[in-house]
Scaffold this active site. Structure first.
Site, PDB file in Angstrom:
ATOM      1  N   GLN A   1       0.830  -1.215   0.000  1.00 10.34           N
ATOM      2  CA  GLN A   1       0.000   0.000   0.000  1.00 10.34           C
ATOM      3  C   GLN A   1       0.865   1.266   0.000  1.00 10.34           C
ATOM      4  OE1 GLN A   1      -2.355   0.608   3.543  1.00 10.34           O
ATOM      5  NE2 GLN A   1      -3.500   2.287   2.620  1.00 10.34           N
TER       6      GLN A   1
ATOM      7  N   TYR B   1       2.094  -7.558  16.362  1.00 13.36           N
ATOM      8  CA  TYR B   1       2.604  -6.496  15.480  1.00 13.36           C
ATOM      9  C   TYR B   1       3.176  -5.339  16.303  1.00 13.36           C
ATOM     10  CZ  TYR B   1       2.053  -2.719  11.957  1.00 13.36           C
ATOM     11  OH  TYR B   1       2.223  -1.661  11.101  1.00 13.36           O
TER      12      TYR B   1
END
Ligand SMILES: NC(=O)c1ccc[n+]([C@@H]2O[C@H](COP(=O)([O-])OP(=O)(O)OC[C@H]3O[C@@H](n4cnc5c(N)ncnc54)[C@H](O)[C@@H]3O)[C@@H](O)[C@H]2O)c1
Length: 310
Positions: free
Chosen positions: A13, A142
Site C-alpha cells: 500500500q 505487530y
C-alpha cells in the site's frame, strides 16, 4: 557511491506510492523497487524492479552492491490483523528484515534507512491521546515487533552511528493499492463499497476512534523526515492529521452519497483497535522537522471518492 534508493516491499500500500513519488523526484533509474512478489501495478515496472526477500541478507547485499544503493526504505512487514494469526512468521519477517538493513548500514554498505513504526506500539494503558513518550506497552504481536524495532533503531543509531529514521504511521487511507491486512483497512473498503454497493458492513464498531491519515500526507511526512537536517536519528516520531471513527467516515460519505448505509459487526480486529489510542500528540515532529498535514476527513473523502469513481 551512486545516490540510488532501494524500496523493499514496494508492491504494498505505501511502497507503490512511495516508488512513484521518489521516481518523480529523483529520476526513474535512481529508484529500485523490490518485493517478494512481482508487481501488479505497471508503474512499478517503469524503472528497475527486483524480486528480493527482505529477510535474506545475502540477496540484499548483492542488490545493494549491484545498484550502488545509498538509501533503503524498508516497507516489507506483516501487518497487525495478519500478524495475530501468524505470530512467529510476523516476528521473523518484521525483525529479521530490520536487522538486515541495520547491519548493512553498520557495515557502511548503505548510508541511510527509513523504517516505519506504527501507532500499534501503544497499548491499552497508553493515554487516549498518546504522547510521544510515556506508557508504551503494546499487547499485539505487530505492536510488540514495532516497539522492539524502535529500540533497535535507537540502539544502532547511538552505538554505531547508523542514520535510521522512523515515523509511527497512523492508519493510512489510499486508493491505488489494496491494503495489506491491517486493522484500519476498513477505512479504504468503506469508500469502495459505498460506490460499488451503496452500503458497507464495518468490522469495527461505530465509535472506534483511531488516528488516521491520507496517504499523500504520509508520503510527504516520510520524504520530509528523510530530507531533514534537524530530525533526531533513531527516533520514531508520532505524526497526526485526523482522529476519526467509522461513524465519522459514514457521515462524511453521506454528505456526498446521501443513500449510503453503514452497518456495524465487530470481529477480532475490534480488540486490536481497542488497544490503540484514539489520537496522538505530534509536537516533536512539528518542532523538530516542521511537520504539518494537508488532508482532513472532508478532503480525504473527496479525494477517495473522486479517484475511485475515475
Ligand atoms: N498501511 C498502514 O496503514 C500502516 C500503518 C502503520 C505502519 N505501517 C507500516 O508501513 C510499512 C508498509 O506497510 P504497507 O501498508 O505498505 O504494507 P503492505 O502489506 O501493503 O505491503 C507490504 C509489502 O511487503 C511485501 N513483503 C512481504 N514479505 C516480504 C519479504 N520477505 N521480502 C520482501 N517483501 C515482502 C509484500 O508482498 C507487500 O507488497 C510496514 O512496516 C507497516 O507495518 C503501515
Amino acid at each position: 557511491m551512486e545516490d540510488r534508493t532501494l524500496i523493499l516491499g514496494a508492491c504494498g500500500q505505501i511502497g507503490t506510492e512511495l516508488v512513484t513519488r521518489l521516481r518523480k523526484q529523483l529520476g526513474k533509474d535512481k529508484v529500485v523497487a523490490s518485493d517478494i512478489r512481482p508487481p501488479e501495478d505497471d508503474k512499478l515496472g517503469e524503472g528497475p524492479f527486483e524480486i528480493i526477500d527482505a529477510t535474506n541478507y545475502f540477496a540484499l547485499e548483492d542488490v545493494i552492491a549491484h545498484y550502488e544503493i545509498h538509501t533503503v526504505y524498508l516497507m516489507a512487514a506483516m501487518l497487525s490483523a495478519t500478524a495475530e494469526k501468524f505470530p512467529m512468521k510476523a516476528w521473523h519477517l518484521n525483525m529479521n528484515s530490520l536487522f538486515n538493513v541495520l547491519n548493512l548500514a553498520k557495515e557502511k554498505k548503505i548510508e541511510k534507512i527509513f523504517w516505519p513504526s506504527s501507532i500499534a506500539v501503544f497499548g491499552p494503558d497508553t493515554p487516549d491521546t498518546a504522547p510521544q513518550q510515556g506508557i508504551i506497552e503494546p499487547n499485539t504481536v505487530y505492536g510488540i515487533s514495532k516497539l522492539a524495532g524502535e529500540h533497535w533503531c535507537n540502539y544502532y543509531s547511538e552505538k554505531f552511528g547508523v542514520d535510521v529514521r522512523s515515523i509511527r504511521y497512523p492508519g493510512l487511507i489510499s486508493w491505488k493499492t489494496a491494503p495489506g491486512g491491517g486493522t484500519t483497512d476498513y477505512a479504504i473498503a468503506i469508500y469502495k463499497e459505498a460506490l460499488e454497493k451503496g452500503s458497507y458492513q464495518s468490522y469495527l464498531s461505530a465509535n472506534s476512534t483511531l488516528p488516521m491519515m491520507y496517504m499523500d500526507d504520509a508520503i510527504d511526512a516520510t520524504l520530509q523526515l528523510m530530507n531533514s537536517d534537524t530530525a533526531v536519528r533513531g527516533k520514531a516520531y508520532n505524526i497526526r492529521s485526523m482522529s476519526i471513527s467509522p461513524a465519522d467516515m459514514e457521515q462524511s460519505i453521506k454528505e456526498q452519497i446521501p443513500d449510503f448505509k453503514c452497518t456495524y459487526k465487530p470481529d477480532f480486529r475490534q480488540k486490536i483497535a481497542d488497544s490503540w489510542p484514539s489520537d496522538v500528540e505530534d509536537q516533536d515532529a512539528q518542532i523538530e522537522w516542521n511537520w504539518k498535514p494537508k488532508f482532513d476527513l472532508q478532503k480525504t473523502t473527496q479525494e477517495m471518492l473522486n479517484a475511485l469513481r475515475d
